[in-house]
Design a protein around this motif. Structure first.
Motif, PDB file in Angstrom:
ATOM      1  N   THR A 224       0.857  -1.187   0.000  1.00 40.40           N
ATOM      2  CA  THR A 224       0.000   0.000   0.000  1.00 40.40           C
ATOM      3  C   THR A 224       0.893   1.237   0.000  1.00 40.40           C
ATOM      4  OG1 THR A 224      -0.109  -0.079   2.422  1.00 40.40           O
ATOM      5  CG2 THR A 224      -1.896  -1.132   1.217  1.00 40.40           C
ATOM      6  N   ASP A 225       0.363   2.348  -0.538  1.00 40.15           N
ATOM      7  CA  ASP A 225       1.173   3.563  -0.611  1.00 40.15           C
ATOM      8  C   ASP A 225       0.755   4.609   0.417  1.00 40.15           C
ATOM      9  OD1 ASP A 225      -1.231   4.285  -1.696  1.00 40.15           O
ATOM     10  OD2 ASP A 225      -0.456   4.812  -3.677  1.00 40.15           O
ATOM     11  N   ASP A 226       0.015   4.178   1.454  1.00 42.01           N
ATOM     12  CA  ASP A 226      -0.372   5.071   2.543  1.00 42.01           C
ATOM     13  C   ASP A 226       0.444   4.700   3.779  1.00 42.01           C
ATOM     14  OD1 ASP A 226      -1.747   6.221   4.834  1.00 42.01           O
ATOM     15  OD2 ASP A 226      -3.418   6.626   3.478  1.00 42.01           O
ATOM     16  N   ASP A 230       1.457   0.970   6.531  1.00 42.09           N
ATOM     17  CA  ASP A 230       2.773   0.350   6.366  1.00 42.09           C
ATOM     18  C   ASP A 230       2.881  -0.970   7.111  1.00 42.09           C
ATOM     19  OD1 ASP A 230       3.736   2.227   4.667  1.00 42.09           O
ATOM     20  OD2 ASP A 230       4.858   3.362   6.171  1.00 42.09           O
ATOM     21  N   ASN A 231       2.138  -1.113   8.211  1.00 41.43           N
ATOM     22  CA  ASN A 231       2.218  -2.357   8.984  1.00 41.43           C
ATOM     23  C   ASN A 231       1.646  -3.552   8.230  1.00 41.43           C
ATOM     24  OD1 ASN A 231      -0.517  -1.297   9.317  1.00 41.43           O
ATOM     25  ND2 ASN A 231      -0.791  -2.904  10.849  1.00 41.43           N
ATOM     26  N   ARG A 232       0.944  -3.305   7.126  1.00 39.84           N
ATOM     27  CA  ARG A 232       0.334  -4.389   6.353  1.00 39.84           C
ATOM     28  C   ARG A 232       1.183  -4.817   5.167  1.00 39.84           C
ATOM     29  NH1 ARG A 232      -4.551  -5.595   7.553  1.00 39.84           N
ATOM     30  NH2 ARG A 232      -4.962  -6.446   5.477  1.00 39.84           N
ATOM     31  N   MET A 269      13.125  -5.791   3.785  1.00 37.68           N
ATOM     32  CA  MET A 269      12.597  -4.434   3.644  1.00 37.68           C
ATOM     33  C   MET A 269      11.318  -4.247   4.445  1.00 37.68           C
ATOM     34  SD  MET A 269      11.381  -2.544   0.121  1.00 37.68           S
ATOM     35  CE  MET A 269      12.983  -2.828  -0.630  1.00 37.68           C
ATOM     36  N   TYR A 270      10.581  -5.348   4.679  1.00 37.16           N
ATOM     37  CA  TYR A 270       9.293  -5.260   5.362  1.00 37.16           C
ATOM     38  C   TYR A 270       9.315  -5.887   6.749  1.00 37.16           C
ATOM     39  CZ  TYR A 270       7.932  -4.219   0.576  1.00 37.16           C
ATOM     40  OH  TYR A 270       7.848  -3.665  -0.683  1.00 37.16           O
ATOM     41  N   GLY A 271      10.486  -6.200   7.269  1.00 42.83           N
ATOM     42  CA  GLY A 271      10.567  -6.689   8.644  1.00 42.83           C
ATOM     43  C   GLY A 271      11.467  -7.888   8.846  1.00 42.83           C
ATOM     44  N   GLY A 272      11.635  -8.739   7.824  1.00 41.40           N
ATOM     45  CA  GLY A 272      12.534  -9.872   7.920  1.00 41.40           C
ATOM     46  C   GLY A 272      12.059 -11.011   8.805  1.00 41.40           C
TER      47      GLY A 272
END
Length: 372
Positions: A224-226, A230-232, A269-272
């Motif tokens: 998502t670009d909002d 970001d948590n999703r 990039m998103y948490g690993g």
């Protein structure tokens, strides 16, 4: 304005058969927003997880429910008063290629015998809505997922190559599934991507015993670009292997046992995050005469989960653990189906699970179905 063409084919004695559909149009598209409404347990599709523990339902706290008892919300799209001029394009095809049909009535050489054991199935579905820059837009491949002119895009491409499918000894299938979706919502774009390769091997040891080996590798992503969502965002790499052993006795009894090992890694990039699953399953079905059947399934799943956050109760954790928790997870199911009359069927179902160190959850359902 809408135009549509469809073509059905069956060529070369059935060697190639399928259909193709093409559709174009133009019109007005409403911007959409959505909300979640609570419904009785088991009748919805989504579950609410209060990640920030503030007691307030937020859009980024709803997930697709992994279990029936968690499905207590539905998502309702509501139109707004904002309109966008849009072009519509749809392209669907479904094709089956069966080389054996070319030589159905001929003596086969060794090369032709080998080729006749292959079967290829392919299907494509593209549904695209884009901001209008002219009267019509004829090319369904005009824009990619990253293009800002897109309003919505749903693409599904599935291909399966089978060898020895009709053999009573052994056979193998190789499949690829690609699924891309993009939607323009009030908070911006939401993009989903799936790309999976699946290999299936089956071996008939006898008329009663069958061995199945399955392996899968692929990626599953949501973007998502909002900043509020970001948590999703995630990009999960999946790799698993499964072995299944089945015993069948006539049409009355079936028993299947298996073991599945799966590793999931979320992109750094998103948490690993990383999860490792070891699952043992046993499933049986018993047909009582011709009027009733009893099925049961038990699963033991040992899960390991590593993440920067101390808790698995996050969007990524819920998806990577399939709604379960790190540690020992037990799931079981019993279902009884009874045919009362020629057109009435009574069904009782009981589900239980114990995720990690939490309490055991029991769910029971009953239904009566009329068959016309």
């Amino acid at each position: 304005v809408l135009a549509r063409a469809e073509y059905q084919m069956n060529e070369w004695n059935g060697f190639l058969n399928g259909n193709i559909l093409y559709e174009v149009g133009s019109g007005q598209e409403q911007k959409r927003e959505y909300a979640y409404l609570e419904v009785p347990a088991g009748t919805g599709q989504y579950t609410w997880i209060d990640y920030n523990e503030d007691g307030v339902q937020q859009l980024n706290e709803f997930e697709l429910a992994a279990f029936v008892d968690q499905a207590t919300f539905i998502r309702v799209f509501t139109p707004t008063n904002e309109y966008i001029k849009a072009n519509y394009t749809t392209l669907n095809y479904s094709l089956n290629i069966t080389p054996k049909q070319l030589w159905a009535n001929n003596e086969l050489s060794h090369g032709k015998k080998f080729l006749s054991k292959f079967i290829l199935t392919s299907s494509l579905q593209i549904s695209k809505k884009s901001m209008a820059e002219g009267l019509f837009e004829f090319n369904p491949f005009e824009y990619g997922l990253a293009d800002s002119n897109l309003i919505t895009l749903n693409t599904t491409l599935a291909n399966t190559l089978s060898f020895n499918r009709q053999s009573t000894s052994w056979g193998v299938d190789i499949s690829n599934l690609r699924n891309n979706g993009k939607a323009f919502l009030t908070y911006g774009y939401e993009t989903r991507q799936v790309n999976e390769w699946l290999l299936k091997y089956r071996h008939f040891l006898s008329s009663s015993f069958t061995l199945n080996l399955n392996t899968l590798t692929g990626t599953n992503g949501l973007y998502t670009d909002d900043a509020l969502f970001d948590n999703r965002n995630y990009k999960i790499n999946r790799n698993n292997g499964e072995v299944l052993f089945s015993f069948i006795r006539g049409t009355a009894f079936r028993l299947t046992t298996g073991y599945k090992y799966e590793v999931k890694n979320n992109d750094a990039m998103y948490g690993g995050e990383k999860s490792v699953s070891n699952a043992l399953t046993a499933e049986t079905k018993y047909n009582i005469l011709q009027s009733a059947s009893l099925t049961g399934k038990f699963t033991y799943n040992g899960l390991k989960y590593s993440a920067a956050a101390s808790s698995a109760q996050t969007t990524i954790g819920y998806i990577m653990l399939d709604g379960l928790l790190p540690g020992t997870n037990l799931l079981w199911n019993i279902q009884l189906t009874k045919r009362l009359l020629n057109n009435l069927e009574l069904n009782f179902q009981y589900d239980g699970r114990k995720p990690g160190n939490t309490r055991t959850i029991h769910t029971g359902r009953a239904s009566l179905t009329a068959i016309f």
